[in-house]
Write a protein that holds these residues in place. Structure first.
Motif, PDB file in Angstrom:
ATOM      1  N   ILE A 117       0.831  -1.211   0.000  1.00 28.65           N
ATOM      2  CA  ILE A 117       0.000   0.000   0.000  1.00 28.65           C
ATOM      3  C   ILE A 117       0.861   1.255   0.000  1.00 28.65           C
ATOM      4  O   ILE A 117       0.601   2.205  -0.754  1.00 28.65           O
ATOM      5  CB  ILE A 117      -0.966   0.005   1.197  1.00 28.65           C
ATOM      6  CG1 ILE A 117      -1.891  -1.222   1.137  1.00 28.65           C
ATOM      7  CG2 ILE A 117      -1.789   1.291   1.195  1.00 28.65           C
ATOM      8  CD1 ILE A 117      -2.696  -1.339  -0.140  1.00 28.65           C
ATOM      9  N   ASN A 118       1.904   1.272   0.825  1.00 26.33           N
ATOM     10  CA  ASN A 118       2.798   2.435   0.846  1.00 26.33           C
ATOM     11  C   ASN A 118       3.476   2.629  -0.507  1.00 26.33           C
ATOM     12  O   ASN A 118       3.678   3.765  -0.957  1.00 26.33           O
ATOM     13  CB  ASN A 118       3.854   2.280   1.940  1.00 26.33           C
ATOM     14  CG  ASN A 118       3.290   2.509   3.328  1.00 26.33           C
ATOM     15  OD1 ASN A 118       2.250   3.150   3.489  1.00 26.33           O
ATOM     16  ND2 ASN A 118       3.963   1.988   4.342  1.00 26.33           N
ATOM     17  N   HIS A 119       3.815   1.519  -1.150  1.00 27.50           N
ATOM     18  CA  HIS A 119       4.452   1.613  -2.469  1.00 27.50           C
ATOM     19  C   HIS A 119       3.486   2.193  -3.501  1.00 27.50           C
ATOM     20  O   HIS A 119       3.865   3.058  -4.301  1.00 27.50           O
ATOM     21  CB  HIS A 119       4.936   0.237  -2.917  1.00 27.50           C
ATOM     22  CG  HIS A 119       5.478   0.222  -4.311  1.00 27.50           C
ATOM     23  ND1 HIS A 119       6.555   0.997  -4.703  1.00 27.50           N
ATOM     24  CD2 HIS A 119       5.072  -0.451  -5.426  1.00 27.50           C
ATOM     25  CE1 HIS A 119       6.798   0.793  -5.991  1.00 27.50           C
ATOM     26  NE2 HIS A 119       5.912  -0.071  -6.449  1.00 27.50           N
ATOM     27  N   ILE A 120       2.241   1.738  -3.483  1.00 27.85           N
ATOM     28  CA  ILE A 120       1.247   2.269  -4.419  1.00 27.85           C
ATOM     29  C   ILE A 120       1.038   3.759  -4.176  1.00 27.85           C
ATOM     30  O   ILE A 120       0.972   4.560  -5.121  1.00 27.85           O
ATOM     31  CB  ILE A 120      -0.092   1.511  -4.292  1.00 27.85           C
ATOM     32  CG1 ILE A 120       0.063   0.078  -4.813  1.00 27.85           C
ATOM     33  CG2 ILE A 120      -1.203   2.229  -5.055  1.00 27.85           C
ATOM     34  CD1 ILE A 120      -1.176  -0.777  -4.643  1.00 27.85           C
ATOM     35  N   GLN A 121       0.959   4.151  -2.922  1.00 35.89           N
ATOM     36  CA  GLN A 121       0.766   5.567  -2.597  1.00 35.89           C
ATOM     37  C   GLN A 121       1.939   6.410  -3.096  1.00 35.89           C
ATOM     38  O   GLN A 121       1.744   7.516  -3.623  1.00 35.89           O
ATOM     39  CB  GLN A 121       0.587   5.730  -1.086  1.00 35.89           C
ATOM     40  CG  GLN A 121      -0.727   5.153  -0.573  1.00 35.89           C
ATOM     41  CD  GLN A 121      -0.819   5.130   0.944  1.00 35.89           C
ATOM     42  OE1 GLN A 121       0.187   5.295   1.652  1.00 35.89           O
ATOM     43  NE2 GLN A 121      -2.020   4.935   1.462  1.00 35.89           N
ATOM     44  N   ALA A 122       3.158   5.891  -2.950  1.00 32.82           N
ATOM     45  CA  ALA A 122       4.335   6.611  -3.441  1.00 32.82           C
ATOM     46  C   ALA A 122       4.309   6.704  -4.964  1.00 32.82           C
ATOM     47  O   ALA A 122       4.647   7.746  -5.547  1.00 32.82           O
ATOM     48  CB  ALA A 122       5.610   5.912  -2.972  1.00 32.82           C
ATOM     49  N   LEU A 123       3.894   5.627  -5.609  1.00 32.92           N
ATOM     50  CA  LEU A 123       3.802   5.602  -7.069  1.00 32.92           C
ATOM     51  C   LEU A 123       2.778   6.619  -7.567  1.00 32.92           C
ATOM     52  O   LEU A 123       3.014   7.330  -8.559  1.00 32.92           O
ATOM     53  CB  LEU A 123       3.413   4.195  -7.525  1.00 32.92           C
ATOM     54  CG  LEU A 123       3.429   3.896  -9.023  1.00 32.92           C
ATOM     55  CD1 LEU A 123       4.819   4.101  -9.594  1.00 32.92           C
ATOM     56  CD2 LEU A 123       2.956   2.469  -9.273  1.00 32.92           C
ATOM     57  N   VAL A 124       1.671   6.715  -6.865  1.00 35.37           N
ATOM     58  CA  VAL A 124       0.629   7.685  -7.235  1.00 35.37           C
ATOM     59  C   VAL A 124       1.148   9.112  -7.073  1.00 35.37           C
ATOM     60  O   VAL A 124       0.903   9.976  -7.919  1.00 35.37           O
ATOM     61  CB  VAL A 124      -0.641   7.457  -6.392  1.00 35.37           C
ATOM     62  CG1 VAL A 124      -1.637   8.599  -6.589  1.00 35.37           C
ATOM     63  CG2 VAL A 124      -1.292   6.125  -6.762  1.00 35.37           C
ATOM     64  N   ARG A 125       1.892   9.370  -5.995  1.00 36.64           N
ATOM     65  CA  ARG A 125       2.441  10.721  -5.775  1.00 36.64           C
ATOM     66  C   ARG A 125       3.394  11.116  -6.899  1.00 36.64           C
ATOM     67  O   ARG A 125       3.319  12.235  -7.428  1.00 36.64           O
ATOM     68  CB  ARG A 125       3.167  10.786  -4.424  1.00 36.64           C
ATOM     69  CG  ARG A 125       2.246  10.857  -3.222  1.00 36.64           C
ATOM     70  CD  ARG A 125       3.011  11.292  -1.981  1.00 36.64           C
ATOM     71  NE  ARG A 125       4.050  10.337  -1.619  1.00 36.64           N
ATOM     72  CZ  ARG A 125       3.862   9.292  -0.816  1.00 36.64           C
ATOM     73  NH1 ARG A 125       2.656   9.060  -0.299  1.00 36.64           N
ATOM     74  NH2 ARG A 125       4.860   8.478  -0.522  1.00 36.64           N
TER      75      ARG A 125
END
Length: 353
Positions: free
Chosen positions: A263-271
């Protein structure tokens, strides 16, 4: 100014793919899981471990789907193609987004369907679609939000209204949600997943993939979600031409979906994606390219007046660099072009600064 001259310094932003480096933990998980993967045939519906991992991933986001409602495909493209195959008969009417992904149109034409369209950019898109449903009663409706190529979004309330209308007229809804994690707000991350378990769930199909969500196109893992009877039908059909999706790719995908760092990785990717979109929009405006919208992983813009009057080119020029764009004509809008700037920062810097 545009050009079709091939250049060694060409920056290619035409392909709709996340081309960022992956963190070491994902690479290590892929290697470790593949070493432990079975090398024989596996379940044609998809390995239980991956279906369970995807169901768990959806549950954490508030969507209750069981593993028997999930079928694993070779990317979202295969899932969507199978959805068209089981949903359309010759002369059936299908309602498609325009601008929209070109394979929708290729498949509908190949299956002999009658095509009607709606504009996903319309501020009243839900009303437009509902009016089309009541007036023409299509057999199939395809929704794709956030939209490729425009990035247009829809609220959950609006999507619910559309599904209600479709169910009133027994219209099958195919919801291509591969860009959902990139929606600008939680409310605009609209999904039909909450309706899959309804009394008319046989008319609902959700499609997702590891490709857009994580930039893992090489794994070729897609998700087809529907009611259990539809899944069984698709499973039997798929087994006639493809015994199973790669067990190595399935094991790798299951390991990634189960990892607590996901989840943290997806959030970073979205940012990063949103930052790249904003930087690209700023540069296009600086060079007088009219930007209509940006969203998902795309920027949707018009050619300059002089370019629009001539034959639109695959190349535009930003800060002296030739940038390859996807022609808007591919999506049914020849006066536009699409860029996908989810690329390494050093590459973007070469055209943005």
């Amino acid at each position: 100014m545009a050009t079709d001259i091939s250049r060694t310094d060409l920056v290619d932003l035409s392909i709709g793919e996340i081309q960022l480096d992956h963190p070491n933990w994902i690479k290590e998980l892929i290697l470790t899981s593949m070493k432990e993967a079975p090398l024989g045939y596996v379940d044609s519906q998809g390995m239980k471990s991956l279906r369970s991992a995807y169901a768990s991933y959806l549950f954490k986001a508030g969507n209750s789907i069981n593993e028997e409602q999930i079928l694993i495909t070779s990317g979202a493209k295969e899932a969507l193609w199978m959805a068209f195959l089981i949903s359309l008969q010759p002369k059936d009417t299908i309602l498609l987004p325009k601008p929209g992904w070109s394979p929708y149109y290729m498949w509908a034409q190949a299956l002999g369907a009658v095509i009607r369209t709606y504009d996903p950019r319309d501020k009243n898109v839900a009303d437009v679609i509902i009016n089309e449903i009541s007036s023409y009663q299509p057999s199939v409706l395809v929704v794709n939000f956030p939209n490729n190529p425009t990035g247009a979004e829809i609220s959950q309330m609006e999507l619910n209204r559309i599904v209600d209308s479709a169910q009133d007229y027994q219209v099958k809804v195919i919801s291509d949600e591969v860009y959902r994690v990139f929606a600008s707000t939680k409310e605009s991350a609209a999904t039909i997943l909450g309706r899959i378990n309804s009394s008319q769930s046989q008319n609902l199909i959700h499609v997702d993939s590891m490709t857009k969500m994580l930039g893992l196109g090489g794994l070729r893992i897609g998700f087809f979600v529907s009611d259990e009877s539809t899944i069984e039908k698709i499973r039997n059909f798929r087994a006639s031409y493809a015994s199973c999706v790669s067990s190595l790719a399935q094991c790798a995908s299951a390991s990634i979906l189960e990892d607590e760092r996901l989840i943290n990785h997806i959030q970073a990717l979205v940012r990063v994606t949103k930052q790249n979109l904003k930087s690209t929009v700023d540069q296009l405006l600086k060079h007088q390219y009219p930007v209509e919208s940006s969203g998902a992983v795309y920027v949707w813009a018009k050619y300059q007046d002089s370019e629009a009057k001539a034959a639109p080119s695959k190349h535009i020029i930003i800060n002296g660099r030739h940038v390859k764009a996807a022609l808007g004509s591919i999506f049914g809008a020849p006066e536009y072009f699409r860029l996908c700037p989810v690329r390494p920062q050093y590459l973007l810097n070469s055209i943005l600064f």
